[in-house]
Design an enzyme around this catalytic site. Structure first.
Site, PDB file in Angstrom:
ATOM      1  N   CYS A  72       0.832  -1.206   0.000  1.00 17.51           N
ATOM      2  CA  CYS A  72       0.000   0.000   0.000  1.00 17.51           C
ATOM      3  C   CYS A  72       0.867   1.258   0.000  1.00 17.51           C
ATOM      4  O   CYS A  72       1.737   1.414   0.869  1.00 17.51           O
ATOM      5  CB  CYS A  72      -0.895  -0.010   1.237  1.00 17.51           C
ATOM      6  SG  CYS A  72      -1.761   1.543   1.556  1.00 17.51           S
ATOM      7  N   TYR A  93      -5.375   7.179  -8.837  1.00 22.49           N
ATOM      8  CA  TYR A  93      -6.604   6.480  -8.459  1.00 22.49           C
ATOM      9  C   TYR A  93      -7.814   7.076  -9.170  1.00 22.49           C
ATOM     10  O   TYR A  93      -8.753   6.350  -9.526  1.00 22.49           O
ATOM     11  CB  TYR A  93      -6.802   6.531  -6.937  1.00 22.49           C
ATOM     12  CG  TYR A  93      -5.913   5.576  -6.188  1.00 22.49           C
ATOM     13  CD1 TYR A  93      -6.371   4.312  -5.815  1.00 22.49           C
ATOM     14  CD2 TYR A  93      -4.612   5.922  -5.846  1.00 22.49           C
ATOM     15  CE1 TYR A  93      -5.563   3.426  -5.131  1.00 22.49           C
ATOM     16  CE2 TYR A  93      -3.789   5.045  -5.164  1.00 22.49           C
ATOM     17  CZ  TYR A  93      -4.269   3.795  -4.810  1.00 22.49           C
ATOM     18  OH  TYR A  93      -3.439   2.919  -4.142  1.00 22.49           O
ATOM     19  N   THR A 133      -8.155   0.339   7.197  1.00 24.55           N
ATOM     20  CA  THR A 133      -7.041   0.817   6.372  1.00 24.55           C
ATOM     21  C   THR A 133      -5.700   0.692   7.072  1.00 24.55           C
ATOM     22  O   THR A 133      -5.608   0.654   8.303  1.00 24.55           O
ATOM     23  CB  THR A 133      -7.264   2.289   5.977  1.00 24.55           C
ATOM     24  OG1 THR A 133      -7.271   3.100   7.165  1.00 24.55           O
ATOM     25  CG2 THR A 133      -8.578   2.464   5.221  1.00 24.55           C
ATOM     26  N   TRP A 184      -7.405  -6.118   5.973  1.00 23.70           N
ATOM     27  CA  TRP A 184      -6.049  -6.611   5.727  1.00 23.70           C
ATOM     28  C   TRP A 184      -5.786  -7.764   6.691  1.00 23.70           C
ATOM     29  O   TRP A 184      -6.279  -7.765   7.822  1.00 23.70           O
ATOM     30  CB  TRP A 184      -5.029  -5.510   5.978  1.00 23.70           C
ATOM     31  CG  TRP A 184      -5.085  -4.380   5.000  1.00 23.70           C
ATOM     32  CD1 TRP A 184      -5.922  -3.303   5.037  1.00 23.70           C
ATOM     33  CD2 TRP A 184      -4.271  -4.225   3.831  1.00 23.70           C
ATOM     34  NE1 TRP A 184      -5.682  -2.481   3.968  1.00 23.70           N
ATOM     35  CE2 TRP A 184      -4.673  -3.023   3.204  1.00 23.70           C
ATOM     36  CE3 TRP A 184      -3.242  -4.964   3.260  1.00 23.70           C
ATOM     37  CZ2 TRP A 184      -4.080  -2.551   2.043  1.00 23.70           C
ATOM     38  CZ3 TRP A 184      -2.644  -4.503   2.095  1.00 23.70           C
ATOM     39  CH2 TRP A 184      -3.068  -3.317   1.496  1.00 23.70           C
TER      40      TRP A 184
END
Length: 327
Positions: free
Chosen positions: A64, A195, A131, A97
């Site tokens: 990430c 993105y 996140t 995750w």
């Protein structure tokens, strides 16, 4: 998952994060008063937690870009012995995750299989995405904050008593105002710009995002033609923030996100600059191209439904001489 605006189907990133801060002095940071609010745009009161070596665990993922910057800054500042780190694997499902890189798929300090468990330990009904990066309180095993811009900011300002003696000055006072403006443009037009291209929901939204991205990259190419780093002759936070996008550009963003006007390797200043940073201790060893490619090409099923991970591009040239010492 991406969200879109009502008009034009533009990608819109949710920037509401847990606004807590870890500071040397309760209610105050070394960079100014921070009793409420968050740079992420939240209106919640922002509690502060005390700086305590050995208390917190940075949970991150090399795949990430937002987490990768926290890994790099922790390394550059020499905080490895005072802030522990857990690494999630490159792929995840819609829920969280996971720690599939660890034996048994369990983080050895937190005892969790999923980062989601740390969020639920603090907020039983946490409504947003799970996140990385996230700072976790080891005694309670509960998340403290996932507000990624503040995490690296506070690594520098709040943990400075624990920096190694030769740690770089990532936020130099003499260029601070200009650096803030540079970082803002990098975030909106480059870090987030790729993105906006990749998750655009219409042709019009994609083309607008594409044009904005390349306008910014051309500006950076020109800026870096006669200076070694973004702010001059020393590495700053701005360089860390740009690097994590550049490292992913040819392996992922060029094809996967349709940012394909040209490759990073075809932009002399940016390509030399990226290699210069990659070959600097703290950057290259924390960049895992295999994990990067697996993350994007496997997780983004809507963009790449086959889940096939490309073998290319060739990456050995990241180690080639960059020649930027002359600047």
């Amino acid at each position: 998952m991406p969200t879109y605006t009502e008009q034009g189907k533009e990608f819109s990133r949710d920037m509401n994060y847990i606004p807590d801060r870890i500071t040397r002095e309760p209610g105050r940071s070394q960079d100014g008063w921070v009793s409420t609010g968050s740079t992420s745009g939240g209106e919640l009161e922002a509690p502060t937690w005390p700086v305590e070596p050995g208390r917190y665990r940075l949970v991150a993922a090399k795949a990430c870009p937002w987490a990768n910057r926290a890994i790099i800054v922790r390394d550059l500042l020499g905080l490895e012995d005072v802030i522990s780190m857990g690494l999630a694997g490159p792929t995840h499902d819609v829920n969280s995750w996971t720690f599939d890189l660890d034996p048994g798929g369990v983080d050895p300090v937190l005892g969790y299989e999923r980062l989601q468990q740390a969020y639920f330990a603090r907020y039983a009904d946490y409504p947003r995405g799970i996140t990385v990066p996230a700072m976790v309180d080891e005694p309670t095993k509960a998340v403290v904050t996932n507000d990624f811009p503040w995490i690296t900011h506070d690594f520098f300002f709040e943990w400075r008593d624990h920096h190694r003696p030769d740690a770089p000055d990532l936020w130099p006072d003499d260029v601070r105002e200009e650096m803030e403006a540079v970082m803002k443009r990098i975030f909106t037009e480059v870090n987030n710009g790729v993105y906006r291209c990749g998750f655009a929901g219409s042709q019009e939204a994609y083309e607008d995002a594409y044009d904005r991205l390349w306008t910014a990259l051309d500006w950076l190419e020109e800026r870096l033609t006669d200076r070694r780093y973004l702010m001059g002759d020393a590495i700053t936070e701005a360089d860390v923030r740009l690097f994590t996008t550049l490292a992913r550009f040819d392996p992922v963003y060029h094809g996967h996100f349709k940012c394909n006007r040209n490759k990073l390797t075809e932009m002399p200043a940016l390509w030399g600059y990226a290699r210069d940073l990659f070959q600097t201790p703290g950057f290259g060893e924390n960049t895992d191209f295999d994990q990067i490619k697996r993350h994007y090409y496997v997780v983004h099923e809507d963009i790449n439904p086959t889940g096939i991970v490309p073998k290319g591009p060739e990456l050995e040239s990241w180690h080639s001489p960059h020649g930027r010492e002359r600047l």
